[in-house]
Design an enzyme around this catalytic site. Sequence first.
Site, PDB file in Angstrom:
ATOM      1  N   ASN A  15      25.970  23.301 -23.872  1.00 64.28           N
ATOM      2  CA  ASN A  15      25.734  23.973 -22.603  1.00 64.28           C
ATOM      3  C   ASN A  15      26.543  23.162 -21.597  1.00 64.28           C
ATOM      4  O   ASN A  15      26.371  21.948 -21.491  1.00 64.28           O
ATOM      5  CB  ASN A  15      24.231  23.954 -22.300  1.00 64.28           C
ATOM      6  CG  ASN A  15      23.884  24.612 -20.995  1.00 64.28           C
ATOM      7  OD1 ASN A  15      23.981  23.975 -19.953  1.00 64.28           O
ATOM      8  ND2 ASN A  15      23.460  25.854 -21.055  1.00 64.28           N
ATOM      9  N   SER A  16      27.424  23.802 -20.882  1.00 68.15           N
ATOM     10  CA  SER A  16      28.407  23.097 -20.058  1.00 68.15           C
ATOM     11  C   SER A  16      27.791  22.268 -18.933  1.00 68.15           C
ATOM     12  O   SER A  16      26.699  22.552 -18.446  1.00 68.15           O
ATOM     13  CB  SER A  16      29.390  24.096 -19.447  1.00 68.15           C
ATOM     14  OG  SER A  16      30.116  24.729 -20.457  1.00 68.15           O
ATOM     15  N   GLN A  17      28.541  21.273 -18.535  1.00 69.00           N
ATOM     16  CA  GLN A  17      28.164  20.380 -17.445  1.00 69.00           C
ATOM     17  C   GLN A  17      28.017  21.192 -16.153  1.00 69.00           C
ATOM     18  O   GLN A  17      28.910  21.950 -15.778  1.00 69.00           O
ATOM     19  CB  GLN A  17      29.269  19.338 -17.301  1.00 69.00           C
ATOM     20  CG  GLN A  17      29.048  18.318 -16.255  1.00 69.00           C
ATOM     21  CD  GLN A  17      30.115  17.225 -16.338  1.00 69.00           C
ATOM     22  OE1 GLN A  17      30.747  17.043 -17.372  1.00 69.00           O
ATOM     23  NE2 GLN A  17      30.300  16.521 -15.250  1.00 69.00           N
TER      24      GLN A  17
END
Length: 96
Positions: A41-43
């Site tokens: 899950n992206s930053q």
Amino acid sequence: MPTAEVRRAMRTQDRRRFLPPEVAGDHRRDAPLPIGHGQTNSQPSTVADMMTLLEPFPGMRVLDVGSGSGWTSAILGELGGPGSAVYAVELVPELV
């Protein structure tokens, strides 16, 4: 710098709802978090920058390829509002 609309959409679509239980407690970390199958899950700061650069608008139509847990798709839907259409595609069914 993320716009007020992007910040609001990201608060509304709480990241923790899109994370596996074992990392959900880290939802406030500004870091990518594992969601399984070698994916993350992206930053949040990166997502905020991407959404701002996209220049979202009401009623937009978006194709989100590699949507993973669906967090960015949900944010895009929030930004586009009820007249928008977000099409999310993910190869790994377990991530959806």
